[in-house]
Design a protein around this motif. Structure first.
Motif, mmCIF file in Angstrom:
data_model
loop_
_atom_site.group_PDB
_atom_site.id
_atom_site.type_symbol
_atom_site.label_atom_id
_atom_site.label_comp_id
_atom_site.label_asym_id
_atom_site.label_seq_id
_atom_site.Cartn_x
_atom_site.Cartn_y
_atom_site.Cartn_z
ATOM 1 N N PRO A 8 43.539 57.002 32.938
ATOM 2 C CA PRO A 8 44.519 57.208 31.856
ATOM 3 C C PRO A 8 44.616 55.989 30.873
ATOM 4 N N THR A 9 45.045 56.124 29.695
ATOM 5 C CA THR A 9 45.071 55.141 28.532
ATOM 6 C C THR A 9 46.263 54.233 28.767
ATOM 7 N N ILE A 10 46.200 53.065 28.431
ATOM 8 C CA ILE A 10 47.331 52.151 28.512
ATOM 9 C C ILE A 10 48.123 52.197 27.388
ATOM 10 N N PRO A 11 49.207 52.389 27.396
ATOM 11 C CA PRO A 11 50.379 52.750 26.263
ATOM 12 C C PRO A 11 50.252 51.252 25.431
ATOM 13 N N ARG A 12 50.162 51.652 24.294
ATOM 14 C CA ARG A 12 50.407 50.209 23.080
ATOM 15 C C ARG A 12 48.989 49.528 22.922
ATOM 16 N N LEU A 13 48.305 49.459 24.116
ATOM 17 C CA LEU A 13 46.872 48.764 24.080
ATOM 18 C C LEU A 13 45.820 49.707 23.586
ATOM 19 N N ASP A 14 46.195 50.985 23.577
ATOM 20 C CA ASP A 14 45.276 52.224 23.180
ATOM 21 C C ASP A 14 43.790 51.990 23.802
ATOM 22 N N THR A 15 43.782 51.488 25.170
ATOM 23 C CA THR A 15 42.502 51.692 25.849
ATOM 24 C C THR A 15 42.398 51.936 27.296
ATOM 25 N N HIS A 16 41.525 52.284 27.854
ATOM 26 C CA HIS A 16 41.512 52.752 29.159
ATOM 27 C C HIS A 16 42.258 51.825 30.246
ATOM 28 N N LEU A 17 42.744 52.354 31.452
ATOM 29 C CA LEU A 17 43.006 51.605 32.676
ATOM 30 C C LEU A 17 42.062 50.499 33.191
ATOM 31 N N GLY A 18 40.743 50.813 32.935
ATOM 32 C CA GLY A 18 39.708 49.899 33.281
ATOM 33 C C GLY A 18 39.860 48.445 32.867
ATOM 34 N N PHE A 19 40.431 48.424 31.506
ATOM 35 C CA PHE A 19 40.751 47.029 31.124
ATOM 36 C C PHE A 19 41.711 46.512 31.649
ATOM 37 N N LEU A 20 42.721 47.166 32.019
ATOM 38 C CA LEU A 20 43.832 46.364 32.767
ATOM 39 C C LEU A 20 43.148 45.844 34.037
ATOM 40 N N LEU A 21 42.426 46.924 34.616
ATOM 41 C CA LEU A 21 41.931 46.527 36.176
ATOM 42 C C LEU A 21 40.953 44.987 35.949
ATOM 43 N N ALA A 22 40.255 45.017 34.875
ATOM 44 C CA ALA A 22 39.346 44.020 34.782
ATOM 45 C C ALA A 22 40.296 42.664 34.525
ATOM 46 N N VAL A 23 41.354 42.683 33.658
ATOM 47 C CA VAL A 23 42.250 41.429 33.533
ATOM 48 C C VAL A 23 42.764 41.044 34.791
ATOM 49 N N VAL A 24 43.448 41.928 35.674
ATOM 50 C CA VAL A 24 44.124 41.630 36.699
ATOM 51 C C VAL A 24 42.956 40.997 37.871
ATOM 52 N N LEU A 25 41.881 41.619 37.817
ATOM 53 C CA LEU A 25 40.803 40.867 38.828
ATOM 54 C C LEU A 25 40.383 39.313 38.263
ATOM 55 N N VAL A 26 40.684 39.026 36.951
ATOM 56 C CA VAL A 26 40.385 37.801 36.651
ATOM 57 C C VAL A 26 40.959 36.777 37.517
ATOM 58 N N PRO A 27 42.642 36.731 37.676
ATOM 59 C CA PRO A 27 43.008 35.786 38.387
ATOM 60 C C PRO A 27 42.880 35.878 40.030
ATOM 61 N N VAL A 28 42.684 37.186 40.599
ATOM 62 C CA VAL A 28 42.433 37.291 41.833
ATOM 63 C C VAL A 28 41.284 36.796 42.099
ATOM 64 N N VAL A 29 39.938 36.806 41.431
ATOM 65 C CA VAL A 29 38.688 36.174 41.667
ATOM 66 C C VAL A 29 38.844 34.449 41.690
ATOM 67 N N GLY A 30 39.722 34.356 40.411
ATOM 68 C CA GLY A 30 39.859 32.765 40.250
ATOM 69 C C GLY A 30 40.649 32.279 41.540
ATOM 70 N N VAL A 31 41.650 32.750 42.088
ATOM 71 C CA VAL A 31 42.181 32.258 43.197
ATOM 72 C C VAL A 31 41.412 32.324 44.492
ATOM 73 N N LEU A 32 40.565 33.327 44.509
ATOM 74 C CA LEU A 32 39.524 33.335 45.963
ATOM 75 C C LEU A 32 38.767 32.396 45.616
ATOM 76 N N VAL A 33 38.043 32.090 44.694
ATOM 77 C CA VAL A 33 37.174 31.016 44.404
ATOM 78 C C VAL A 33 37.596 29.698 44.792
ATOM 79 N N ALA A 34 38.937 29.399 44.165
ATOM 80 C CA ALA A 34 39.298 28.038 44.158
ATOM 81 C C ALA A 34 40.338 27.819 45.211
ATOM 82 N N ARG A 35 40.653 28.750 45.873
ATOM 83 C CA ARG A 35 41.632 28.565 47.118
ATOM 84 C C ARG A 35 41.174 29.148 48.480
#
Length: 366
Positions: free
Chosen positions: A206-233
C-alpha cells in the motif's frame, strides 16, 4: 603451574568510527562526521570539473539537482522510493561489516528474495488469499530466502575456510541465472510476450498517505532504530562488535565466533531479501529479467558512507537516492552523460577511504 591468561572481553569503543576501523580517540565523533561530509563535497567539486568539461555550468546543474528533489512534484517521494532498497541492504551490510565479515553479495540475496517471494504470492491457490496475508507471507518468504542464500556463503566460510567475499560474489551470478530461468520458465506469466512473472496483484504494498511512497520505505525507517538498539544495547550487538575487534578474545570467552559469522551473514541476507520483495511489490508490480539493477552494489557505498551506523545508513541512502533522482531531472535540461552520478558516487567512496587513511595517519603521528 602458571594460570593461563584469558584475553579480556571488554566492550569496544562505540563512537561511529569504531565500527569502520579499530580506532580510538577523543576526535572520533568529529572525524565520523567530517570524513563523509568532506568526501561528498570533494566528489561534488571534482564532479563540477567534469560538468565544466561537458560545457555546462556546474552551479546551475547542481541547483537543478536540488530542485529536482525538493521542488519537483514527486521529487521527495521518488527519492524515498529509490532509497528504500539501499537503506535495507545497507543496514545488513552495516551489521556484517561491524563484525569485519565482508560480504558483497547483497545483489544476489536481493534477487533470490525477489524471486522466492514473487513465486509465492503468484502461485496458484496462494494469489487468491487476502492482500494483507500475501504481503506478510511475501515478506517472510523473502527474508528467509535472502538469509539462506547469504548463509550459504557464510557456511562455506566457517566450514571450509572459503573467502566470504568471493563466495558471496559468485553467488550473485548464480542468483542472476536463477532469476533469468524463473522469469523465462519457472514463474513466467503465460500471457506475457516478454520474460516476466504474473502481476503480484493483491500483494502490492500500500501507499503511505501524504508521503506518496510505498510501505517499504516506512518499514526501512522503522528498522533503523530497531537495528540501532540491537547493535548498541543487545548482547548480540556486543558480540558482533567484539568479533570485529578481537575474534580470539571472543573465542577465549567461550563464544563460538563461527556462529556470530553465520548470524551476521543471515542478518545481511534477510535485509537484502526484504529489499527484493519491497521493490517488486512496491514499485515494479511484477518480476522481470531486468530486476538486477545494482542495488546490492550501491548499498556498499551507503554502508561505508553511513559509517556502519543505522542512522548514517539512512542518511546516506537518502543522499545517494537524491543524487540519482536529481541528476535524472537535470539531464532533461542539460546535456550530461547518464554515467555522471555513478562517477560522483564512486568518487565519494574514494575520498572516504582517503579521509579514513589520513585520519589514522594523523592520529598515529601525534
Amino acid at each position: 603451574m602458571t594460570a593461563t591468561t584469558v584475553p579480556a572481553l571488554t566492550r569496544p569503543n562505540r563512537n561511529p568510527l569504531a565500527a569502520v576501523v579499530a580506532r580510538a580517540g577523543a576526535d572520533g565523533l568529529v572525524t565520523a562526521v567530517l570524513v563523509p561530509v568532506g568526501a561528498v563535497l570533494a566528489a561534488l567539486l571534482l564532479g563540477a570539473v567534469l560538468i565544466v568539461s561537458e560545457g555546462e555550468n556546474p552551479l546551475a546543474v547542481y541547483w537543478e539537482v536540488v530542485r529536482g528533489v525538493l521542488w519537483e512534484p514527486r521529487g521527495l517521494s521518488n527519492t524515498a522510493t529509490a532509497a528504500t532498497p539501499l537503506v535495507l541492504i545497507g543496514l545488513g551490510y552495516a551489521v556484517a561489516y561491524r563484525a569485519k565479515v565482508f560480504t558483497i553479495g547483497g545483489e544476489g540475496q536481493y534477487l533470490v528474495g525477489a524471486v522466492a517471494s514473487t513465486a509465492w504470492v503468484t502461485a496458484a491457490g496462494v494469489r487468491d488469499l487476502p492482500g494483507p496475508v500475501l504481503v506478510v507471507t511475501g515478506i517472510v518468504v523473502a527474508v528467509v530466502a535472502g538469509a539462506l542464500w547469504s548463509g550459504l556463503a557464510g557456511w562455506l566460510g566457517v566450514r571450509f575456510g572459503a573467502s566470504i567475499v568471493i563466495s558471496s560474489l559468485m553467488l550473485v551470478y548464480v542468483a542472476d541465472a536463477l532469476l533469468q530461468w524463473a522469469v523465462r520458465d519457472g514463474i513466467r506469466d503465460p500471457e506475457s510476450f516478454i520474460p516476466a512473472s504474473r502481476q503480484i496483484g493483491d500483494a502490492t504494498l500500500p501507499t503511505i498517505p501524504r508521503l506518496d511512497t510505498h510501505l517499504g520505505f516506512l518499514l526501512a525507517v522503522v528498522l533503523v532504530p530497531v537495528v540501532g538498539v540491537l547493535v548498541a544495547r543487545h548482547r548480540g550487538g556486543y558480540r558482533i562488535d567484539a568479533l570485529g575487534f578481537n575474534r580470539s578474545a571472543l573465542d577465549a570467552n567461550e563464544v563460538d565466533s563461527r556462529r556470530i559469522v553465520l548470524l551476521v551473514m543471515l542478518v545481511a541476507g534477510a535485509f537484502a531479501g526484504l529489499a527484493g520483495f519491497t521493490e517488486t511489490a512496491g514499485v515494479n508490480g511484477r518480476l522481470g529479467a531486468e530486476a538486477s539493477v545494482g542495488f546490492g552494489w550501491q548499498a556498499i557505498i551507503v554502508a561505508l558512507v553511513g559509517r556502519l551506523q543505522p542512522v548514517g545508513v539512512l542518511l546516506a541512502g537518502l543522499g545517494l537516492a537524491g543524487l540519482t533522482i536529481g541528476f535524472e531531472v537535470s539531464q532533461r535540461t542539460y546535456d550530461l552523460p547518464s554515467s555522471l552520478v555513478g562517477v560522483i558516487t564512486a568518487l565519494i567512496v574514494v575520498f572516504v577511504v582517503v579521509g579514513d587513511a589520513l585520519a589514522v595517519r594523523g592520529r598515529e603521528g601525534r
